[in-house]
Design a protein around this motif. Structure first.
Motif, PDB file in Angstrom:
ATOM      1  N   PRO A 170       0.813  -1.224   0.000  1.00 34.70           N
ATOM      2  CA  PRO A 170       0.000   0.000   0.000  1.00 34.70           C
ATOM      3  C   PRO A 170       0.844   1.270   0.000  1.00 34.70           C
ATOM      4  CG  PRO A 170      -0.857  -1.582   1.583  1.00 34.70           C
ATOM      5  CD  PRO A 170       0.470  -2.103   1.148  1.00 34.70           C
ATOM      6  N   ARG A 171       1.970   1.228   0.684  1.00 34.51           N
ATOM      7  CA  ARG A 171       2.844   2.399   0.744  1.00 34.51           C
ATOM      8  C   ARG A 171       3.475   2.679  -0.615  1.00 34.51           C
ATOM      9  NH1 ARG A 171       6.460   1.039   5.167  1.00 34.51           N
ATOM     10  NH2 ARG A 171       7.923   0.172   3.665  1.00 34.51           N
ATOM     11  N   THR A 172       3.825   1.618  -1.334  1.00 32.66           N
ATOM     12  CA  THR A 172       4.478   1.772  -2.633  1.00 32.66           C
ATOM     13  C   THR A 172       3.489   2.123  -3.733  1.00 32.66           C
ATOM     14  OG1 THR A 172       6.259   0.245  -2.058  1.00 32.66           O
ATOM     15  CG2 THR A 172       5.795   0.525  -4.411  1.00 32.66           C
ATOM     16  N   ALA A 173       2.387   1.400  -3.776  1.00 27.86           N
ATOM     17  CA  ALA A 173       1.465   1.489  -4.912  1.00 27.86           C
ATOM     18  C   ALA A 173       0.233   2.324  -4.637  1.00 27.86           C
ATOM     19  CB  ALA A 173       1.041   0.079  -5.333  1.00 27.86           C
ATOM     20  N   GLY A 174      -0.011   2.683  -3.386  1.00 24.63           N
ATOM     21  CA  GLY A 174      -1.273   3.307  -3.012  1.00 24.63           C
ATOM     22  C   GLY A 174      -2.261   2.242  -2.578  1.00 24.63           C
ATOM     23  N   TRP A 175      -3.168   2.611  -1.690  1.00 29.68           N
ATOM     24  CA  TRP A 175      -4.081   1.644  -1.084  1.00 29.68           C
ATOM     25  C   TRP A 175      -4.895   0.887  -2.126  1.00 29.68           C
ATOM     26  CZ3 TRP A 175      -4.624  -0.228   3.762  1.00 29.68           C
ATOM     27  CH2 TRP A 175      -5.765  -1.005   4.017  1.00 29.68           C
ATOM     28  N   GLY A 176      -5.547   1.604  -3.011  1.00 29.85           N
ATOM     29  CA  GLY A 176      -6.418   0.947  -3.980  1.00 29.85           C
ATOM     30  C   GLY A 176      -5.666   0.020  -4.920  1.00 29.85           C
ATOM     31  N   ASN A 177      -4.520   0.454  -5.405  1.00 33.75           N
ATOM     32  CA  ASN A 177      -3.730  -0.404  -6.283  1.00 33.75           C
ATOM     33  C   ASN A 177      -3.277  -1.672  -5.565  1.00 33.75           C
ATOM     34  OD1 ASN A 177      -3.791   1.209  -8.624  1.00 33.75           O
ATOM     35  ND2 ASN A 177      -2.141   2.507  -7.840  1.00 33.75           N
ATOM     36  N   ALA A 178      -2.811  -1.518  -4.327  1.00 34.00           N
ATOM     37  CA  ALA A 178      -2.358  -2.688  -3.579  1.00 34.00           C
ATOM     38  C   ALA A 178      -3.507  -3.652  -3.306  1.00 34.00           C
ATOM     39  CB  ALA A 178      -1.710  -2.249  -2.263  1.00 34.00           C
ATOM     40  N   MET A 179      -4.646  -3.124  -2.885  1.00 37.74           N
ATOM     41  CA  MET A 179      -5.780  -3.998  -2.579  1.00 37.74           C
ATOM     42  C   MET A 179      -6.324  -4.658  -3.851  1.00 37.74           C
ATOM     43  SD  MET A 179      -5.903  -4.018   0.607  1.00 37.74           S
ATOM     44  CE  MET A 179      -4.384  -3.274   1.203  1.00 37.74           C
ATOM     45  N   ARG A 180      -6.268  -3.950  -4.969  1.00 35.12           N
ATOM     46  CA  ARG A 180      -6.716  -4.533  -6.237  1.00 35.12           C
ATOM     47  C   ARG A 180      -6.005  -5.853  -6.513  1.00 35.12           C
ATOM     48  NH1 ARG A 180      -7.520  -7.261  -9.806  1.00 35.12           N
ATOM     49  NH2 ARG A 180      -7.869  -6.843 -12.024  1.00 35.12           N
ATOM     50  N   TRP A 181      -4.729  -5.918  -6.232  1.00 35.54           N
ATOM     51  CA  TRP A 181      -3.969  -7.120  -6.563  1.00 35.54           C
ATOM     52  C   TRP A 181      -3.854  -8.086  -5.390  1.00 35.54           C
ATOM     53  CZ3 TRP A 181      -4.325  -7.336 -11.380  1.00 35.54           C
ATOM     54  CH2 TRP A 181      -4.229  -6.192 -12.171  1.00 35.54           C
ATOM     55  N   MET A 182      -3.767  -7.586  -4.166  1.00 38.37           N
ATOM     56  CA  MET A 182      -3.637  -8.503  -3.028  1.00 38.37           C
ATOM     57  C   MET A 182      -4.937  -9.216  -2.697  1.00 38.37           C
ATOM     58  SD  MET A 182      -0.978  -7.057  -0.178  1.00 38.37           S
ATOM     59  CE  MET A 182      -1.908  -5.598   0.271  1.00 38.37           C
ATOM     60  N   LEU A 183      -6.053  -8.526  -2.825  1.00 42.22           N
ATOM     61  CA  LEU A 183      -7.330  -9.116  -2.410  1.00 42.22           C
ATOM     62  C   LEU A 183      -7.971  -9.981  -3.486  1.00 42.22           C
ATOM     63  CD1 LEU A 183      -8.973  -6.194  -0.393  1.00 42.22           C
ATOM     64  CD2 LEU A 183      -7.463  -8.028   0.412  1.00 42.22           C
ATOM     65  N   THR A 184      -7.589  -9.789  -4.740  1.00 40.84           N
ATOM     66  CA  THR A 184      -8.135 -10.625  -5.816  1.00 40.84           C
ATOM     67  C   THR A 184      -7.234 -11.801  -6.153  1.00 40.84           C
ATOM     68  OG1 THR A 184      -7.067  -9.349  -7.577  1.00 40.84           O
ATOM     69  CG2 THR A 184      -9.269  -8.627  -6.865  1.00 40.84           C
ATOM     70  N   GLY A 185      -5.934 -11.660  -5.904  1.00 41.71           N
ATOM     71  CA  GLY A 185      -4.991 -12.679  -6.325  1.00 41.71           C
ATOM     72  C   GLY A 185      -4.780 -12.727  -7.824  1.00 41.71           C
ATOM     73  N   ASP A 186      -5.266 -11.718  -8.555  1.00 40.25           N
ATOM     74  CA  ASP A 186      -5.120 -11.686 -10.006  1.00 40.25           C
ATOM     75  C   ASP A 186      -3.663 -11.457 -10.399  1.00 40.25           C
ATOM     76  OD1 ASP A 186      -7.817 -12.028 -10.333  1.00 40.25           O
ATOM     77  OD2 ASP A 186      -8.255  -9.913 -10.752  1.00 40.25           O
ATOM     78  N   MET A 187      -3.320 -11.899 -11.595  1.00 40.68           N
ATOM     79  CA  MET A 187      -1.999 -11.655 -12.162  1.00 40.68           C
ATOM     80  C   MET A 187      -1.978 -10.291 -12.849  1.00 40.68           C
ATOM     81  SD  MET A 187      -0.226 -14.431 -11.477  1.00 40.68           S
ATOM     82  CE  MET A 187       1.156 -14.413 -12.637  1.00 40.68           C
ATOM     83  N   PHE A 188      -0.793  -9.670 -12.893  1.00 41.74           N
ATOM     84  CA  PHE A 188      -0.637  -8.417 -13.626  1.00 41.74           C
ATOM     85  C   PHE A 188       0.708  -8.402 -14.347  1.00 41.74           C
ATOM     86  CE2 PHE A 188       0.572  -7.688  -9.208  1.00 41.74           C
ATOM     87  CZ  PHE A 188       1.729  -6.940  -9.253  1.00 41.74           C
ATOM     88  N   ASP A 189       0.835  -7.519 -15.337  1.00 43.36           N
ATOM     89  CA  ASP A 189       2.016  -7.544 -16.191  1.00 43.36           C
ATOM     90  C   ASP A 189       3.026  -6.477 -15.775  1.00 43.36           C
ATOM     91  OD1 ASP A 189       1.005  -5.121 -17.166  1.00 43.36           O
ATOM     92  OD2 ASP A 189       0.248  -6.005 -19.028  1.00 43.36           O
ATOM     93  N   SER A 190       4.136  -6.428 -16.513  1.00 42.98           N
ATOM     94  CA  SER A 190       5.227  -5.535 -16.153  1.00 42.98           C
ATOM     95  C   SER A 190       4.841  -4.063 -16.326  1.00 42.98           C
ATOM     96  CB  SER A 190       6.467  -5.853 -16.988  1.00 42.98           C
ATOM     97  OG  SER A 190       6.207  -5.691 -18.362  1.00 42.98           O
ATOM     98  N   ARG A 191       3.967  -3.768 -17.276  1.00 42.83           N
ATOM     99  CA  ARG A 191       3.538  -2.378 -17.447  1.00 42.83           C
ATOM    100  C   ARG A 191       2.770  -1.895 -16.225  1.00 42.83           C
ATOM    101  NH1 ARG A 191       0.627  -2.944 -23.158  1.00 42.83           N
ATOM    102  NH2 ARG A 191       0.131  -4.920 -22.141  1.00 42.83           N
ATOM    103  N   GLU A 192       1.903  -2.767 -15.697  1.00 46.71           N
ATOM    104  CA  GLU A 192       1.176  -2.405 -14.482  1.00 46.71           C
ATOM    105  C   GLU A 192       2.138  -2.317 -13.290  1.00 46.71           C
ATOM    106  OE1 GLU A 192      -2.181  -1.739 -11.797  1.00 46.71           O
ATOM    107  OE2 GLU A 192      -1.547  -1.194 -13.832  1.00 46.71           O
ATOM    108  N   ALA A 193       3.101  -3.224 -13.224  1.00 48.38           N
ATOM    109  CA  ALA A 193       4.082  -3.174 -12.133  1.00 48.38           C
ATOM    110  C   ALA A 193       4.848  -1.857 -12.158  1.00 48.38           C
ATOM    111  CB  ALA A 193       5.043  -4.358 -12.245  1.00 48.38           C
TER     112      ALA A 193
END
Length: 280
Positions: A170-193
């Motif tokens: 959350p500190r690095t990506a912002g709360w919403g961005n972090a929760m989007r990926w941590m709470l769904t377990g979805d995969m994301f690509d290097s552009r999103e990273a």
């Protein structure tokens, strides 16, 4: 220190991280750098207890040795890591969690109150799951191959991230961005990273190690005591707040001002010649 583009060997003698054979982590000294390689490619570098222990010992070596200024973490094979080897780790989880740091080691995820004092640069490719993301978050600069796929998938396994993602993502990506990926377990690509700040550079596949090496060598060419003081003060600001970091600025400056490296830096500035720092 001269720059080199030679890739790391896929086998080397470990310094003291021979917790078990075969070596899950390989280490190689290169000038003032310590190259630390995940070496379980047949399992997509999934982390069993031996890998975790050997990685912790490698971080201990990096931290203690005054000749080592920067760590560079990479992976042998097509993938950075598939995360935990749950078949090996699951039975080892006790009421107090997982005991994975041998004597002389440092927890690479730095969630036990102790941090490595030297910068760590990372090069990632292929699959980078769970503890791989958390290792990036615990490190300082990350370079990703363009086709890298990321996933913080612990919730799909019935556990939570326990290597620091809940603290740092959350500190690095912002709360919403972090929760989007941590709470769904979805995969994301290097552009999103890159968009969310998890990695600092995305490079063509196969060049991530060379670019990470360039950055690590650039850091290692600076005054090491100044690099470590900068890192320490920034971490104090993150962990304890701006006021605590402000309190430490002037004392740190005073300590650095009387070092040999400070003299070398000033002389290099006046003479317009490159500085060769000695770490004193």
């Amino acid at each position: 220190m001269g720059s080199t583009r030679q890739k790391p060997r896929e086998a080397s003698v470990n310094e003291q991280n021979s917790v078990s054979d075969p070596s899950r982590i390989i280490t190689e000294r290169r000038g003032h750098l310590l190259l630390i390689g995940f070496n379980r490619p047949e399992k997509r570098n999934a982390a069993d207890l031996a890998l975790l222990q050997q990685l912790a010992l490698a971080y201990g070596v990096l931290d203690r040795d005054p000749e080592l200024r920067v760590g560079l973490v990479y992976a042998v094979g097509d993938h950075f890591t598939a995360g935990l080897d749950l078949a090996d780790i699951g039975p080892r989880l006790g009421p107090d969690g997982l005991d994975m740091v041998p004597e002389g080691g440092i927890n690479p995820w730095q969630v036990d109150g102790r941090s490595v004092s030297k910068p760590v640069v990372m090069a990632v490719q292929g699959t980078c799951l769970t503890l791989g993301i958390e290792l990036i978050l615990a490190s300082d600069i990350a370079v990703a191959a363009e086709s890298t796929r990321f996933g913080q998938i612990e919730v799909a396994r019935g556990i939570l991230p326990f290597g620091g993602a809940t603290l740092r993502f959350p500190r690095t990506a912002g709360w919403g961005n972090a929760m989007r990926w941590m709470l769904t377990g979805d995969m994301f690509d290097s552009r999103e990273a890159h968009r969310i700040g998890l990695v600092q550079e995305v490079v063509p596949d196969g060049t991530q190690f060379e670019r990470a090496l360039e950055l690590a060598e650039r850091i290692a060419s600076q005054a090491p005591l100044a690099v470590q003081a900068t890192l320490a003060n920034a971490r104090t600001a993150v962990r304890d707040g701006a006021a605590a970091a402000e309190t430490g600025l002037q004392p740190a400056l005073a300590r650095l001002a009387v070092t040999e490296d400070s003299r070398i830096g000033m002389e290099a500035f006046v003479s317009r010649q490159p500085a060769v720092f000695v770490g004193r």
